[in-house]
Design an enzyme around this catalytic site. Structure first.
Site, PDB file in Angstrom:
ATOM      1  N   HIS A 205     -10.992  -5.043   9.371  1.00 46.66           N
ATOM      2  CA  HIS A 205     -11.578  -4.868   8.036  1.00 46.66           C
ATOM      3  C   HIS A 205     -12.882  -4.076   8.079  1.00 46.66           C
ATOM      4  O   HIS A 205     -13.604  -4.048   7.090  1.00 46.66           O
ATOM      5  CB  HIS A 205     -11.900  -6.216   7.397  1.00 46.66           C
ATOM      6  CG  HIS A 205     -10.725  -6.982   6.897  1.00 46.66           C
ATOM      7  ND1 HIS A 205      -9.831  -7.593   7.729  1.00 46.66           N
ATOM      8  CD2 HIS A 205     -10.286  -7.231   5.636  1.00 46.66           C
ATOM      9  CE1 HIS A 205      -8.906  -8.201   7.008  1.00 46.66           C
ATOM     10  NE2 HIS A 205      -9.149  -7.992   5.736  1.00 46.66           N
TER      11      HIS A 205
ATOM     12  N   GLU B 234       0.829  -1.218   0.000  1.00 39.86           N
ATOM     13  CA  GLU B 234       0.000   0.000   0.000  1.00 39.86           C
ATOM     14  C   GLU B 234       0.855   1.256   0.000  1.00 39.86           C
ATOM     15  O   GLU B 234       0.586   2.211  -0.729  1.00 39.86           O
ATOM     16  CB  GLU B 234      -0.950   0.008   1.205  1.00 39.86           C
ATOM     17  CG  GLU B 234      -2.103  -0.987   1.107  1.00 39.86           C
ATOM     18  CD  GLU B 234      -1.731  -2.402   1.507  1.00 39.86           C
ATOM     19  OE1 GLU B 234      -0.566  -2.645   1.886  1.00 39.86           O
ATOM     20  OE2 GLU B 234      -2.618  -3.285   1.440  1.00 39.86           O
TER      21      GLU B 234
END
Lengths: 324, 329
Positions: A130, A61
């Site tokens: 998440h 990322e």
């Protein structure tokens, strides 16, 4: 002529249109190509546009968000997909230390026309790594623009103006919305600077965004049956906030409930209420309220996850409290 | 180590010395001005490492993209940012190359494609990969070069950037300036693999270790690397072995290294050794050196005069350039 579609398909159509209209646009992220996107948003785009423009990245990322910034500086219009907002924390450095600062730090020489899309929010029993709603954090940062499309129209329409924007724009797609179904008029143009009244009302301003818009609208229906006319405002744009639309509603209804899936402390809800108090204190008939997620990492067990989030029943109950 | 003869004709051979002197004297003057309070914040001096920026940047085409660190006065200068704009920036003035918004650590210049001035260690590396990706997607032949210290090789950003650049075979030159200390922590005290080329080679990148105190060695290695990168053979990693003569910043008491070690490296100083070689080859004499120094001093003093005559940006403009002004449709 409107056609039946889903939020997922609306985002995909927006991506397809962007890739067709502007050769500088490319999509990059984890599993956006061969896999078709974690939420199947980009399914088929690799086959249609090829590997140069639909780029699978390694699990990096920090690396690929930073590369997106560099590509934007180099003349491209990258769309970077980050799987979930929780993973975007691995890219906080490039987003906040570079994308948001570069124009200012360079004395106005370098703008960063980057779009970053990511899923946010809870409701799928994915637990505490998440499921969080951290978009409010990003709204703290000068230099960024933050969008939260909650409707098919916005899912379809916000990407193109975001790509036209010369500065970094983050788009938060609530994971619960991807299966949202509805009709979509073709060719609708939406802006990325205003909030929208999704339901008119006279007794209460229900201010929300993203994944909780549907719950707020359902709550408004129920409240209507119970004698309370709730106006539902969809923020759409989380930074910069459209104070004028909020204040116009508050002047009409004189009562405010903010529903925000983020946590309460240091929240976007806190910012909204502060602005309303600063600019509309004397218009209010009751203390404004907010309904946020419980201050707990989102749990896995369904009953606990449900209890942690704003729900139809808790919104209705809070509305009664404000109007009581 | 006995250096090879300087393989260049006179104008270019002297230009390398001239540019190293420009960095050296600019920074010596900046340190004085820091003492006088004209320059504030962090000031990281490159003194001792000049051969790296000069040798490497002279191997680039003028429109290649350069990304540097917070120790970047030299890179900005050699890439073509006017010295007066650098000085004005350090003074915090609107005549500065970043309008006084960046300071010493954040020099930027769109004209010379100098993309900063990044003060997050390794923060510039993914950016460089993106610049190279944009170039590739647009079918251009410009390359992107990033400078970073050996300390950056402990950051995830280094590994992610190198992996992406090699995986996509992008035109990136990775220039590691190994000055042995990440601020005050020696390489051997902080990284498991101290052979930096071996570490980089794990990503299947071409590597070379270079004597970073020798401007000729730096330039030759850089030229060869740039040629490969531009030819589309993927990225290249150069380890420039160098040494910082001054403290990390103006706040550093230098408790972590011996004075004797510093003196040993100074004896191999890039300007000292290169000057001696030019003299030995008859490319430079006393008069020539005096003239060169005078020219550099005049440029530095002109930059200081320019900065002293500069102006502060009005406070009313505080919030400009947070967002790009947009023309209404």
């Amino acid at each position: 002529m409107s056609t039946p579609t889903t939020y997922r398909e609306a985002v995909r159509e927006a991506l397809r249109e962007a890739l067709q209209r502007d050769p500088r646009v490319f999509l990059m992220g984890e599993d956006v190509g061969r896999y078709g996107g974690t939420y199947a948003v980009s399914k088929g785009l690799l086959e249609e546009f090829g590997e140069q423009r639909v780029r699978d990245t390694p699990l990096s990322e920090l690396g690929f968000v930073g590369a997106g910034i560099g590509a934007a500086l180099g003349g491209m219009r990258p769309i970077v997909e980050v799987m979930t907002v929780n993973f975007s924390l691995l890219a906080l450095d490039p987003l906040i230390n570079t994308a948001a600062t570069l124009r200012h730090m360079s004395g106005g020489q370098f703008s960063v026309p980057l779009v970053v899309r990511m899923a946010t929010g809870a409701g799928r029993q994915l637990a505490a790594q998440h499921s969080h709603s951290l978009e409010g954090w990003y709204t703290h940062i000068p230099g960024l623009k933050v969008l939260a499309p909650a409707t098919l129209e916005d899912a379809r329409g916000m990407l193109w103006p975001a790509l036209q924007d010369p500065d970094p724009v983050l788009i938060f797609e609530h994971a619960q919305l991807y299966n949202l179904e509805g009709e979509l008029e073709p060719g609708q143009v939406v802006d990325i600077h205003s909030a929208r009244v999704r339901r008119a009302g006279s007794d209460l301003s229900l201010i929300t965004y993203g994944g909780t818009l549907g719950k707020a609208l359902a709550a408004a229906e129920q409240l209507d049956a119970e004698g309370i006319s709730a106006e539902v405002i969809d923020l759409r744009v989380l930074r910069p906030l459209d104070d004028a639309t909020l204040l116009a509603s508050v002047r009409k209804t004189r009562r405010v409930l903010v529903v925000d899936e983020g946590w309460r402390s240091g929240s976007l809800a806190a910012e909204i209420i502060t602005r309303i108090i600063e600019q509309g204190f004397f218009e209010l008939d009751a203390p404004p309220m907010r309904l946020c997620s419980a201050e707990v990492p989102i749990p896995y067990a369904k009953h606990l996850e449900d209890a942690a989030l704003p729900q139809l029943a808790s919104i209705v109950a809070a509305a009664h409290q404000v109007c009581g | 180590m006995s250096a090879q003869p300087v393989p260049y004709e006179s104008p270019f051979a002297l230009r390398l010395l001239h540019d190293m002197l420009r960095i050296r004297r600019l920074e010596e003057r900046a340190a004085e001005l820091y003492g006088e309070g004209k320059i504030r914040g962090f000031l990281h001096l490159y003194i001792g490492e000049e051969a790296v920026a000069v040798g490497a940047l002279h191997a680039l085409a003028p429109d290649d993209a350069v990304v540097a660190t917070y120790r970047e006065h030299g890179h900005a200068l050699i890439q073509g940012v006017p010295m007066q704009a650098i000085m004005a920036e350090m003074f915090g003035l609107q005549q500065g190359c970043s309008r006084g918004r960046g300071g010493s650590m954040h020099l930027f210049d769109a004209n010379t494609r100098f993309f900063g001035g990044n003060a997050i260690v390794a923060g510039g590396l993914p950016l460089t990969v993106g610049l190279a990706l944009a170039e590739r997607l647009q079918g251009g032949t410009r390359i992107a070069v990033c400078f970073f210290g050996e300390g950056a090789m402990a950051e995830g950003a280094f590994h992610e950037a190198l992996n992406l650049a090699v995986f996509w075979q992008l035109p990136v030159l990775f220039c590691c300036e190994n000055n042995l200390y990440a601020m005050g922590t020696a390489l051997a005290r902080s990284q498991s693999q101290t052979d930096l080329c071996a570490k980089a080679a794990a990503y299947k990148v071409a590597t070379q270790a270079v004597d970073g105190m020798d401007v000729v060695a730096v330039h030759e290695a850089s030229r060869a690397a740039v040629e490969q990168v531009r030819a589309g053979q993927g990225p290249y990693f150069l380890e420039m072995q160098t040494y910082r003569f001054r403290a990390h910043s103006m706040f550093d008491p230098e408790l972590y290294r011996d004075k004797a070690e510093v003196e040993q490296w100074k004896a191999r100083g890039p300007i000292l050794s290169y000057t001696a070689r030019l003299r030995a080859q008859g490319l430079l004499d006393d008069a020539g050196l005096v003239a060169l120094e005078a020219e550099v001093e005049a440029e530095v003093e002109a930059a200081v005069t320019y900065a002293q005559a500069g102006s502060l940006e009005p406070v009313a403009d505080l919030c400009r350039d947070v967002y790009t002004p947009q023309v209404s449709p």
